[in-house]
Design a protein around this motif. Structure first.
Motif, PDB file in Angstrom:
ATOM      1  N   PHE A 267      -4.752  37.442  11.150  1.00  0.00           N
ATOM      2  CA  PHE A 267      -3.956  37.573   9.649  1.00  0.00           C
ATOM      3  C   PHE A 267      -3.878  36.825   8.836  1.00  0.00           C
ATOM      4  O   PHE A 267      -4.557  35.685   8.869  1.00  0.00           O
ATOM      5  N   ARG A 268      -4.144  37.854   8.080  1.00  0.00           N
ATOM      6  CA  ARG A 268      -5.047  36.753   6.783  1.00  0.00           C
ATOM      7  C   ARG A 268      -3.949  37.100   5.260  1.00  0.00           C
ATOM      8  O   ARG A 268      -3.885  38.756   5.336  1.00  0.00           O
ATOM      9  N   ILE A 269      -4.085  36.012   4.434  1.00  0.00           N
ATOM     10  CA  ILE A 269      -3.290  36.818   3.415  1.00  0.00           C
ATOM     11  C   ILE A 269      -4.102  36.234   2.121  1.00  0.00           C
ATOM     12  O   ILE A 269      -4.658  34.938   2.138  1.00  0.00           O
ATOM     13  N   ARG A 270      -4.601  37.301   2.065  1.00  0.00           N
ATOM     14  CA  ARG A 270      -5.322  37.138   0.185  1.00  0.00           C
ATOM     15  C   ARG A 270      -3.407  37.086  -1.172  1.00  0.00           C
ATOM     16  O   ARG A 270      -3.111  37.428  -1.535  1.00  0.00           O
ATOM     17  N   ALA A 271      -3.372  35.639  -1.296  1.00  0.00           N
ATOM     18  CA  ALA A 271      -2.414  35.192  -2.298  1.00  0.00           C
ATOM     19  C   ALA A 271      -2.517  35.580  -3.311  1.00  0.00           C
ATOM     20  O   ALA A 271      -3.369  34.642  -3.396  1.00  0.00           O
ATOM     21  N   PRO A 272      -2.108  36.406  -4.233  1.00  0.00           N
ATOM     22  CA  PRO A 272      -2.629  36.199  -5.874  1.00  0.00           C
ATOM     23  C   PRO A 272      -2.712  34.760  -6.323  1.00  0.00           C
ATOM     24  O   PRO A 272      -3.267  34.101  -6.809  1.00  0.00           O
ATOM     25  N   SER A 273      -1.264  34.023  -6.105  1.00  0.00           N
ATOM     26  CA  SER A 273      -1.524  32.812  -7.105  1.00  0.00           C
ATOM     27  C   SER A 273      -2.205  31.588  -6.447  1.00  0.00           C
ATOM     28  O   SER A 273      -2.963  30.578  -7.671  1.00  0.00           O
ATOM     29  N   PHE A 274      -2.521  31.689  -4.881  1.00  0.00           N
ATOM     30  CA  PHE A 274      -3.689  31.245  -4.993  1.00  0.00           C
ATOM     31  C   PHE A 274      -5.260  30.937  -5.537  1.00  0.00           C
ATOM     32  O   PHE A 274      -5.484  30.393  -5.688  1.00  0.00           O
ATOM     33  N   ILE A 275      -5.595  32.828  -5.208  1.00  0.00           N
ATOM     34  CA  ILE A 275      -6.882  32.438  -6.596  1.00  0.00           C
ATOM     35  C   ILE A 275      -6.972  32.415  -7.593  1.00  0.00           C
ATOM     36  O   ILE A 275      -7.791  32.138  -8.156  1.00  0.00           O
ATOM     37  N   ASN A 276      -5.848  32.958  -8.235  1.00  0.00           N
ATOM     38  CA  ASN A 276      -5.480  32.681  -9.661  1.00  0.00           C
ATOM     39  C   ASN A 276      -5.444  30.590  -9.963  1.00  0.00           C
ATOM     40  O   ASN A 276      -5.949  31.216 -11.013  1.00  0.00           O
ATOM     41  N   LEU A 277      -5.508  29.836  -9.504  1.00  0.00           N
ATOM     42  CA  LEU A 277      -5.588  28.818  -9.978  1.00  0.00           C
ATOM     43  C   LEU A 277      -6.911  27.909  -9.870  1.00  0.00           C
ATOM     44  O   LEU A 277      -6.669  27.111 -10.403  1.00  0.00           O
ATOM     45  N   THR A 278      -8.164  29.898  -9.798  1.00  0.00           N
ATOM     46  CA  THR A 278      -9.493  28.849  -9.431  1.00  0.00           C
ATOM     47  C   THR A 278      -9.937  28.449 -10.606  1.00  0.00           C
ATOM     48  O   THR A 278     -10.077  27.752 -10.960  1.00  0.00           O
ATOM     49  N   ILE A 279      -9.442  29.326 -11.772  1.00  0.00           N
ATOM     50  CA  ILE A 279      -9.733  28.474 -13.175  1.00  0.00           C
ATOM     51  C   ILE A 279      -8.527  28.232 -13.457  1.00  0.00           C
ATOM     52  O   ILE A 279      -8.500  28.078 -15.205  1.00  0.00           O
TER      53      ILE A 279
END
Lengths: 228, 203, 417
Positions: free
Chosen positions: C376-388
């Motif tokens: 069960f995996r969640i691709r969380a937008p705000s997590f990945i938007n923090l990359t930059i």
């Protein structure tokens, strides 16, 4: 699941907007010398079947997937890990026999023990051409000491935090990652909590209403009845 | 797209050209707050808060807080609809329900719970127990004021605390309760004075 | 922000002139090669210490009012300028994924409410979408409409609150946020009436929605939606031409289209950088194909564009809502074939994604045929938007970093999972 007939049938399907899996395999194996892709069929959602890319070719393959206009997969949406324990798998092997009446195929079911491994799964899309997903996977040799796969962060920056997360929670080591540290757990943490055989630490805290399993734990930790 | 105006396009330089005088935008914004401030004296719609403990907003019918057990008749324990089938216990995401089936003198299981405990320190009020219950027994209560005098008090609700009469259920969720009665084939109770423990509602 | 077609917007964002993404004759799409090399990992500028002069290390957070929850930025300052910024999070980590792997498919739905606690209905939908793909279940017509209506209401709620919080970060204490919360109150009241809870709605199920909307609810929603543009006009009067806001946001935290695509940035952040990529248009899910709406696209990729994109998106959401509320048919809201208990999807895996208010929210599920998901995996937008985040903040001052973080729109429940 591992029925070769069914598998080749599924390989004729195509991910949305892309050539069929067979075609993708042909293009990639032509462009990368020595590459052999393993097709992983997905019976539930055939257009989300995937390829397992050997680690040593992963970076080159990924670069082609991003830059070749036939794919143009410029957006790596999701990176995640999966833990597969040792298991017994049933495989159907087809034999071709030529007899007097002509050719015929014989099915043979073989059981074998498959050692466990860790997997990194990438879901690739194209923002420019609005295609995808194409799913690619990398597998480690085992779950214990040979847990290295190639990092695709040099190709897709979006993998940076997600690969760190996979490292943190599954213990897959990404070769070539610029900054491979724990991300969600604290730096001193030892184990990998998303693995299937993870044992949670015995850190029961007093709770006023323990029941079932929690009650057994509570009796062990607070034999004289708790913190009140 | 009327709000786009001149402001959304172009560079900061153009921006200043758009408003004739520096500071006009701020004055415009202050005009909005002034309108709201003065308007609140004239227009009750603009007063959006209520003085909570004295004044309460009515709860919508669907509103849910923690689960309760419905009983028919007068006896809260004997009249419980619960048959201790343990479906809610199994389906509860936070595993906050604990049920022990009652047994008769000869040790045979009976269709009623001996223990029915609900741990509201872990219950998250999702309502799945009420959704899966095939006997219309466990339902969602709407009482939200659960404060207690000490930290660990009233966190564990026994079946005595959970038992609520059908009339109460009719009072808080009338439509749902009427449907449940129709399914069970029982007569709906007469509307009466609110039983004890019901949330007070302002009109 | 001129209105071109999306294709043109997209092409010009990538420096491709007016090239159409489709081939000239409509045969297999031929894409021009990317204008230059896309992103390559290299040592971050500013990761080395300033050659002379003292640097100052500041840990902003985890309990800092501007960090939107328990989030820490390890900032290195050279004078007033940021030369390194490392986001640190995980304070709210509860291993959501493992928690959901331990329960049945149904049990995971109330937990998804708690990811991005502003947008529980889109979270529900994203998860249900993945399960429906996995199991091949379809939702009835009315349920699809209700999903669109609740999701767009969620978008209004999220964006108006985000603008309020952004202004709070900028020092506009209270007023814009209170106005936003005044509107939010109307929306959460609608949610409570429909689903029983204001924030943790737990509303969608595989193959439909849990409860039906009454005619009265639809009428009240229509009224709220019709009133909403008035609030937006008021909000824009208050903010959009405010000189302080312009001075603080324009040219701050620029993000180029190339980097945004390569770093997997999605949602309003991506569109503010000039990339017209909205999953509702690019890969429509549910019944979004039926609605006429536009995808606002920014030009500069700065904080101001991100603010503006959200204001414009709210107007588009109102458009969708008006259409959906007009067209919603009668009928059941739950597919009777979809089971809740003992629900066992076939062996396989599925990735379902949708355009959540914060970006692309995806759920990746692997089923082994048992009632519990194997993965069960969640691709969380705000997590990945923090990359930059670091790339956007370098060279700016600390108070700019605060509003850049505010414009990313993070919710720690989703970042930490």
């Amino acid at each position: 699941m591992r029925d070769p007939e069914k598998s080749s049938e599924l390989e004729e399907t195509a991910p949305p907007g892309l050539p069929s899996f067979q075609e993708i395999r042909r293009i990639l194996e032509e462009r990368v010398e020595g590459l052999r892709l393993e097709f992983i069929p997905n019976p539930a959602a055939p257009d989300q079947s995937s390829f397992c890319v050997p680690t040593e070719f992963a970076l080159e393959t990924a670069r082609i997937l991003r830059d070749d206009p036939r794919f143009a997969l410029d957006f790596c949406s999701n990176v995640t890990g999966v833990d597969w324990l040792d298991q017994t798998v049933e495989e159907t092997i087809l034999h071709r026999e030529t007899t007097d009446e002509g050719e015929r195929t014989i099915k043979e079911i073989v059981r074998r023990r498959r050692p466990g491994f860790l997997e990194a799964v990438y879901h690739l899309y194209s923002m420019r051409a609005r295609r995808g997903p194409l799913v690619i996977r990398q597998r480690t040799a085992n779950r214990i000491d040979r847990v290295r796969v190639a990092s695709l962060t040099p190709i897709w920056r979006s993998a940076e935090f997600q690969e760190r997360e996979v490292y943190d929670l599954f213990g897959v080591r990404f070769e070539g990652h610029p900054d491979l540290r724990r991300i969600l757990m604290w730096d001193e943490f030892k184990d990998y909590p998303m693995r299937k055989d993870y044992v949670e630490p015995d850190d029961y805290e007093y709770e006023p209403t323990p029941q079932g399993e929690a009650a057994a734990k509570a009796r062990r930790h607070y034999p004289y009845g708790g913190a009140r | 797209m009327s709000g786009l105006g001149n402001n959304a396009s172009g560079t900061p330089g153009e921006e200043k050209g758009a408003s004739s005088m520096l500071g006009l935008g701020i004055l415009k914004g202050l005009g909005v707050t002034l309108r709201n401030f003065l308007g609140s004296y004239r227009d009750p719609e603009r007063l959006i808060t209520v003085e909570y403990p004295e004044e309460r907003l009515p709860l919508p019918e669907q509103s849910r807080a923690f689960p309760m057990l419905i009983y028919d008749g007068e006896d809260p324990i004997g009249g419980l609809r619960c048959v201790a089938c343990k479906i809610c216990e199994k389906e509860c995401p936070s595993q906050c329900i604990y049920i022990v089936k009652d047994r008769d003198a000869r040790g045979r299981p009976m269709k009623r719970p001996k223990i029915f405990d609900l741990d509201i320190s872990t219950c998250m009020g999702c309502g799945i127990c009420a959704e899966v219950c095939p006997f219309d027994s466990i339902k969602m209560d709407a009482a939200y004021e659960r404060s207690a005098e000490s930290r660990f008090e009233r966190l564990l609700l026994r079946k005595e605390d959970l038992a609520k009469p059908n009339a109460y259920y009719h009072k808080i969720h009338p439509t749902e309760a009427a449907e449940a009665d129709a399914r069970l084939g029982i007569a709906s109770p007469e509307p009466e004075a609110p039983p004890e423990g019901a949330p007070e509602k302002a009109a | 922000m001129s209105r071109q077609t999306e294709g043109q917007q997209f092409a010009s964002a990538l420096g491709m002139g007016n090239a159409s993404p489709e081939g000239p004759r409509g045969d297999s799409p031929v894409l021009p090669p990317p204008a230059g090399p896309l992103y390559e990992a290299k040592p971050k500028p500013g990761s080395a210490r300033a050659a002379e002069g003292e640097t100052l290390e500041v840990a902003v957070g985890p309990h800092h009012p501007s960090t939107h929850g328990v989030f820490r930025m390890d900032v290195v300052l050279d004078g007033e300028r940021i030369i390194s910024l490392k986001p640190r999070f995980g304070y709210l980590h509860r291993n959501h994924e493992k928690l959901c792997e331990g329960g049945t498919y149904l049990m995971a739905i109330p937990y998804t409410d708690r990811l991005d606690y502003f947008c529980s209905l889109t979270n529900n939908w994203a998860y249900v979408l993945a399960v429906e793909k996995l199991a091949g279940v379809e939702a009835p017509e009315r349920a699809e409409y209700l999903r669109v209506i609740t999701a767009e209401l969620t978008r209004l709620l999220n964006h108006s609150c985000l603008v309020g919080f952004l202004l709070q970060d900028m020092g506009a204490m209270g007023t814009p946020l209170m106005y936003a919360f005044r509107e939010r109150e109307k929306l959460v009241d609608l949610f409570e009436e429909l689903t029983g809870a204001r924030m943790m709605c737990n509303y969608m199920r595989f193959g439909g929605c849990r409860t039906d909307a009454s005619a009265g609810w639809l009428e009240r929603t229509r009224r709220v939606v019709d009133d909403f543009p008035r609030f937006l006009d008021e909000f824009e009067d208050l903010l959009t031409s405010n000189e302080i806001l312009l001075a603080r946001t324009q040219g701050v935290g620029k993000l180029s289209a190339e980097l945004a695509i390569n770093a997997g940035v999605t949602g309003p952040m991506l569109r503010a950088s000039g990339v017209a990529y909205d999953i509702r248009k690019a890969a429509p899910y549910g019944i979004y194909e039926r609605f006429a709406f536009r995808v606002p696209v920014g030009e500069h990729g700065d904080v101001y564009d991100r603010y503006m994109i959200r204001m414009l998106e709210m107007r588009e959401s109102v458009r969708i809502l008006k259409q959906a509320l007009k067209e919603i048919p009668e009928g059941p809201v739950l597919n009777p074939k979809a089971r809740r208990r003992n629900f066992r999807p076939p062996v396989g895996e599925a990735y379902g994604r949708l355009e959540a208010p914060k970006g692309e929210l995806g759920f990746y599920l692997i089923s082994d045929g048992s009632p519990r998901p194997y993965r069960f995996r969640i691709r969380a937008p705000s997590f990945i938007n923090l990359t930059i985040l670091e790339d956007m903040c370098l060279g700016h001052t600390l108070q700019d970093a605060v509003i850049i973080l505010g414009s990313v729109d993070i919710v720690m429940g989703e970042v930490d999972r």
